[in-house]
Scaffold this active site. Structure first.
Site, PDB file in Angstrom:
ATOM      1  N   SER A 133       4.938  -0.889  -2.925  1.00  0.00           N
ATOM      2  CA  SER A 133       6.191  -0.383  -2.370  1.00  0.00           C
ATOM      3  C   SER A 133       5.888   0.882  -1.582  1.00  0.00           C
ATOM      4  CB  SER A 133       7.151  -0.054  -3.516  1.00  0.00           C
ATOM      5  OG  SER A 133       8.270   0.685  -3.054  1.00  0.00           O
ATOM      6  N   TYR A 146       9.335   4.514 -11.814  1.00  0.00           N
ATOM      7  CA  TYR A 146       9.013   3.424 -10.881  1.00  0.00           C
ATOM      8  C   TYR A 146       7.946   3.873  -9.884  1.00  0.00           C
ATOM      9  CZ  TYR A 146       9.676  -0.218  -7.314  1.00  0.00           C
ATOM     10  OH  TYR A 146       9.481  -1.254  -6.421  1.00  0.00           O
TER      11      TYR A 146
END
Length: 241
Positions: A133, A146
């Protein structure tokens, strides 16, 4: 000579599903892994083995890979796509959510690598594609745990690439920004979810589609084996951060 086997984790929706459709259309046999096996079967792709596998369960993952390789031959690529995004403020987030993200996004991804890497080294051929990501490169509000898991994916992927390059095995990191998938649905904090949706609307509502990311995965994989596109960072043009 038919095309080689590709393994895709988290293939029941989003990027995994889009990659499965695209690579199946390109003629590859597939092993599709997800917890929702009925979603995999509903794709109804040819030369495809669908198995209910939680990637945190190493023995089940290894068994599914062995079964697919017995049927279709050695895996030439693994797309480590399964992941969870549980956004939250550190002062309020349930620690069970950090555990889940570390188990799936980091340990589960390593389980996937473990299942294929020895065979790829032996054959001196193969590609491991880790879906990370933009949050593996920079920080975002409410993303602490995260971001930690995705920085881990970036770091371990780069280290793995260095380790495998003498064996002619490629490691590719795909780092998308906001993508229209079910990922946000895992987040339990409603205010954060609403804020994230508003952030997407600020970009004109036009975030990346799962198909956009799948196309980048296919592009990187379909290069000659002596070409390793180490990282693709991609986001909607209107995504600033």
């Amino acid at each position: 000579m038919g095309k080689p086997l590709i393994i895709i984790t988290g293939a029941s929706s989003g990027i995994g599903e889009a990659a499965a459709r695209l690579l199946s259309a390109a003629g590859h046999p597939l092993l599709l892994l997800a917890r929702r096996v009925e979603r995999l079967q509903a794709l109804d792709l040819p030369d495809t083995l669908s198995r209910r596998v939680d990637i945190t369960d190493r023995p089940t993952l290894l068994a599914a890979v062995a079964e697919a390789e017995a049927q279709f031959g050695p895996a030439d690529a693994l797309i480590n796509n399964a992941g969870v995004m549980l956004l939250g403020e550190m002062s309020k987030q349930d620690p069970a959510q950090w555990d889940q993200m570390l188990d799936v996004n980091v340990k589960g991804l390593l389980n996937g690598v473990h299942a294929v890497v020895a065979g790829m080294i032996e054959r001196k051929h193969g590609t491991i594609i880790n879906v990370s990501s933009v949050a593996g490169r920079k920080t975002f509000p409410n993303h602490v745990a995260y971001v930690g898991t995705k920085f881990a994916v970036h770091g371990l992927s780069e280290n793995l690439r260095e380790e495998l390059s003498p064996h002619n095995v490629r490691v590719i990191t795909i780092a998308p920004g906001a993508v229209e998938t079910e990922l946000l649905g895992h987040t339990t904090d409603e205010a954060i979810k609403t804020g994230y949706q508003a952030w997407k609307q600020d970009m004109g509502g036009t975030v990346l589609s799962a198909e956009d990311v799948a196309s980048a995965i296919a592009f990187a994989y379909q290069q000659p084996q002596n070409v390793c596109i180490r990282e693709i960072v991609m986001a909607a043009t209107r995504q600033q951060s």
